[in-house]
Design a protein around this motif. Structure first.
Motif, short mmCIF file in Angstrom:
data_model
loop_
_atom_site.label_atom_id
_atom_site.label_comp_id
_atom_site.label_asym_id
_atom_site.label_seq_id
_atom_site.Cartn_x
_atom_site.Cartn_y
_atom_site.Cartn_z
N LEU A 17 0.85 -1.19 0.00
CA LEU A 17 0.00 0.00 0.00
C LEU A 17 0.88 1.23 0.00
O LEU A 17 1.85 1.32 0.76
CB LEU A 17 -0.89 0.01 1.24
CG LEU A 17 -1.72 1.30 1.47
CD1 LEU A 17 -2.79 1.45 0.40
CD2 LEU A 17 -2.33 1.31 2.87
N VAL A 18 0.55 2.21 -0.85
CA VAL A 18 1.29 3.46 -0.90
C VAL A 18 0.33 4.61 -0.65
O VAL A 18 -0.67 4.76 -1.36
CB VAL A 18 2.00 3.66 -2.26
CG1 VAL A 18 2.71 5.02 -2.29
CG2 VAL A 18 3.00 2.54 -2.52
N THR A 19 0.61 5.41 0.37
CA THR A 19 -0.12 6.66 0.56
C THR A 19 0.76 7.80 0.03
O THR A 19 1.98 7.71 0.07
CB THR A 19 -0.43 6.91 2.05
OG1 THR A 19 0.79 7.13 2.77
CG2 THR A 19 -1.16 5.70 2.65
N GLY A 20 0.15 8.83 -0.46
CA GLY A 20 0.91 9.94 -1.04
C GLY A 20 1.35 9.67 -2.47
O GLY A 20 2.34 10.23 -2.93
N GLY A 22 -3.30 -6.70 9.11
CA GLY A 22 -2.30 -7.75 8.91
C GLY A 22 -1.03 -7.30 8.23
O GLY A 22 -0.24 -8.12 7.76
N VAL A 23 -0.79 -5.97 8.15
CA VAL A 23 0.45 -5.47 7.55
C VAL A 23 1.63 -5.85 8.43
O VAL A 23 1.55 -5.76 9.67
CB VAL A 23 0.37 -3.93 7.39
CG1 VAL A 23 1.70 -3.35 6.93
CG2 VAL A 23 -0.74 -3.57 6.41
N ARG A 50 -6.25 -3.56 4.47
CA ARG A 50 -6.67 -4.95 4.54
C ARG A 50 -6.02 -5.78 3.43
O ARG A 50 -6.10 -5.44 2.25
CB ARG A 50 -8.19 -5.03 4.44
CG ARG A 50 -8.78 -6.39 4.80
CD ARG A 50 -10.29 -6.28 4.83
NE ARG A 50 -10.75 -5.33 5.84
CZ ARG A 50 -11.91 -4.67 5.77
NH1 ARG A 50 -12.69 -4.83 4.71
NH2 ARG A 50 -12.26 -3.83 6.73
N GLY A 51 -5.33 -6.85 3.82
CA GLY A 51 -4.70 -7.74 2.85
C GLY A 51 -3.33 -7.30 2.38
O GLY A 51 -2.70 -7.99 1.58
N MET A 52 -2.84 -6.16 2.84
CA MET A 52 -1.53 -5.66 2.45
C MET A 52 -0.43 -6.22 3.35
O MET A 52 -0.68 -6.56 4.51
CB MET A 52 -1.50 -4.14 2.49
CG MET A 52 -2.47 -3.44 1.55
SD MET A 52 -2.00 -3.61 -0.20
CE MET A 52 -3.16 -4.90 -0.72
N GLU A 53 0.78 -6.33 2.82
CA GLU A 53 1.92 -6.80 3.60
C GLU A 53 2.83 -5.66 4.04
O GLU A 53 3.45 -5.72 5.10
CB GLU A 53 2.74 -7.80 2.77
CG GLU A 53 1.96 -9.05 2.39
CD GLU A 53 2.72 -9.91 1.41
OE1 GLU A 53 3.59 -10.69 1.86
OE2 GLU A 53 2.46 -9.80 0.19
N VAL A 54 2.94 -4.64 3.21
CA VAL A 54 3.79 -3.48 3.52
C VAL A 54 2.98 -2.22 3.24
O VAL A 54 2.24 -2.16 2.25
CB VAL A 54 5.08 -3.48 2.67
CG1 VAL A 54 5.91 -2.22 2.96
CG2 VAL A 54 5.90 -4.73 2.95
#
Length: 498
Positions: free
Chosen positions: A4-7, A101-102, A64-68
């Motif tokens: 997941l990337v914010t920004g 779950g990250v 949700r479902g992301m690892e990083v």
């Protein structure tokens, strides 16, 4: 890995996402304005989640479902309680990552000295990093100083100060030592942080191979740009506030961005430890020197290859809501100036002029009036006209365009700009071209929602100039002689009706 990337619409995030995709990761981006991703080349390769980091539920769903999870959101503001908002957003991401779950959070913070009073800008970045380090999910907090690359705010400030001033009376901080890092190397560390071995929960300093004084950075730029060395005199009387006003006036960097940058240069900012080398080795070809980074940035800008820019960032304090649809204007005071012209050129020729508008190409009418409005905006703290545009010929949704922002783009057909100059109200400018028997039908509409009595007086004080500016602009875009009049030359006032 699922990342997941914010920004993702910012300077760093917009460059990181395609690097992560190229590295084989499955990428999801969390954005407030998905339309700003309409024209980016990597848009079909990512999953787009719409939401605000200040919305805990939206953030939790995105995690949700992301690892990083990457946190690359940072407000560059000279006013307001932005630190509280940043801490709240970071806390939402930390909580959402724990519930989703990250297994790792990666944050790019700011390089800073210990034991000194930090600027509000740097203090907020430290505070955000501490939120992640206290959280349940382990965090790699990378701390970088000045990032050098085409389109970066720090590089633009160095560039324009050096270009404009052969002699520089400068603040004392030009003698401070800084350790810049090339954008290419910063992205390398960020990408590798996703899969770096170990269960790390700590900060890591990152920087390029050179430790320089800020004045040396400006003169190194001068060498690469083919300019003479600049004489720099450090003056004790130039406070950070005064220096930021000077930067605001002689560079395209707006005041609300110049202030936090200048305040963050008051102390030496160099790498204190090199522990990152044991976790993420540098690129195989080695890190770029400052001079190499400048050379590469200049080459990319001259070739028009600037994938992201500080101009992409929204302007703090400027309303960012899209133009309401016409039926929503009921009960609201709205002023419009609408013009329709039958042009003799083809729609394609008219569209080329629409998409090339602004920047060095100008606004096709009364350049002195546009320049005066731009300088007035700079004097009262706005972005002015010097922000320009990223590409001379092509626009993208979300691009900055002088003191406008591209809000909507239907290439070949219509362009809608949202005003980011300082004014007592909200304004938009719509340009549209359609085929016709004579060549093209060009439609132009300025829309203004005034704020109070000041807003109404503002519109009517400019109405006489609209007759010249907007008529000439419409005629030239349509491909007609400047003297040809539009069908509806008078500005309209509407009290909530259409």
């Amino acid at each position: 890995m699922k990342v997941l990337v914010t920004g993702a619409t910012g300077y760093i995030g917009g460059r990181l996402v395609p690097e992560l995709v190229a590295a084989g990761h499955e990428v999801r981006v969390l954005v407030r304005s998905p339309e700003r991703l309409t024209d980016v080349p990597w848009r079909p390769q990512v999953d787009v989640a719409v939401g605000d980091l200040l919305d805990a539920d939206a953030t939790r769903k995105a995690c949700r479902g992301m690892e990083v999870a990457y946190h690359l959101v940072h407000a560059m503001s000279a006013r307001g309680a932005f630190e509280a908002r940043e801490v709240a957003a970071a806390q939402n991401l930390a909580d959402g990552a724990a519930r989703g779950g990250v297994s790792r959070i990666v944050y790019l913070g700011g390089l800073h000295p210990n034991g000194v009073k930090l600027s509000r800008h740097l203090h907020s970045r430290v505070a955000v990093g501490e939120v992640f380090l206290r959280g349940v999910v382990p965090a790699i907090v990378l701390q970088a100083g000045i990032v050098i690359g085409s389109g970066s705010a720090s590089f633009e400030m160095i560039r324009h100060l050096t270009d404009v001033l052969p002699y520089m009376p400068a603040p004392r901080w030009v003698r401070n030592r800084v350790q810049p890092i090339a954008i290419r190397d910063a992205l390398h560390y960020l990408v590798q942080a996703a899969s770096a071995p170990g269960d790390w929960n700590r900060t890591f300093d990152i920087g390029g191979p050179d430790v320089l004084r800020y004045g040396q950075m400006m003169n190194t730029y001068a060498l690469e740009a083919g300019l003479r060395q600049r004489a720099i005199a450090a003056l004790p009387v130039l406070t950070p506030w005064l220096a930021s006003q000077w930067v605001h006036l002689v560079t395209p960097i707006p005041r609300n961005l110049a202030v936090p940058i200048i305040e963050s240069l008051q102390h030496d900012c160099v790498v204190r430890e090199h522990d990152i080398d044991g976790v993420i080795p540098p690129r195989a070809e080695g890190m770029l020197s400052y001079r190499q980074a400048v050379r590469l940035a200049l080459r990319r800008e001259s070739a028009g290859e600037v994938p992201t820019s500080w101009r992409d960032s929204s302007i703090s304090g400027i309303a960012s809501d899209p133009l309401p649809s016409d039926p929503e204007w009921a009960g609201t005071t709205v002023y419009t100036d609408e013009r329709t012209i039958e042009g003799s050129d083809s729609p394609e020729e008219a569209w080329q002029r629409i998409e090339a508008i602004g920047g060095e190409n100008g606004w096709y009418s009364f350049p002195l009036a546009w320049a005066a409005r731009g300088w007035f905006d700079r004097l009262i703290g706005g972005v002015g006209l010097r922000r320009g545009r990223r590409s001379a010929a092509r626009l993208h949704t979300g691009d900055a365009l002088d003191f406008w922002r591209v809000e909507s783009l239907d290439r070949g057909h219509s362009l809608r700009l949202r005003a980011e100059m300082r004014m007592p109200g909200r304004a938009w400018l719509e340009l549209r071209v359609d085929p016709s028997d004579s060549g093209n039908t060009y439609r132009q509409r300025a829309v203004f929602f005034p704020r109070g009595l000041t807003g109404r007086l503002y519109w009517w004080s400019l109405a006489p100039f609209h007759g010249v500016i907007f008529t000439g602009m419409a005629s030239r875009i349509a491909g007609n002689a400047p003297s040809r009049r539009s069908r509806t030359p008078a500005p309209n006032r509407q009290e909530g009706t259409r």
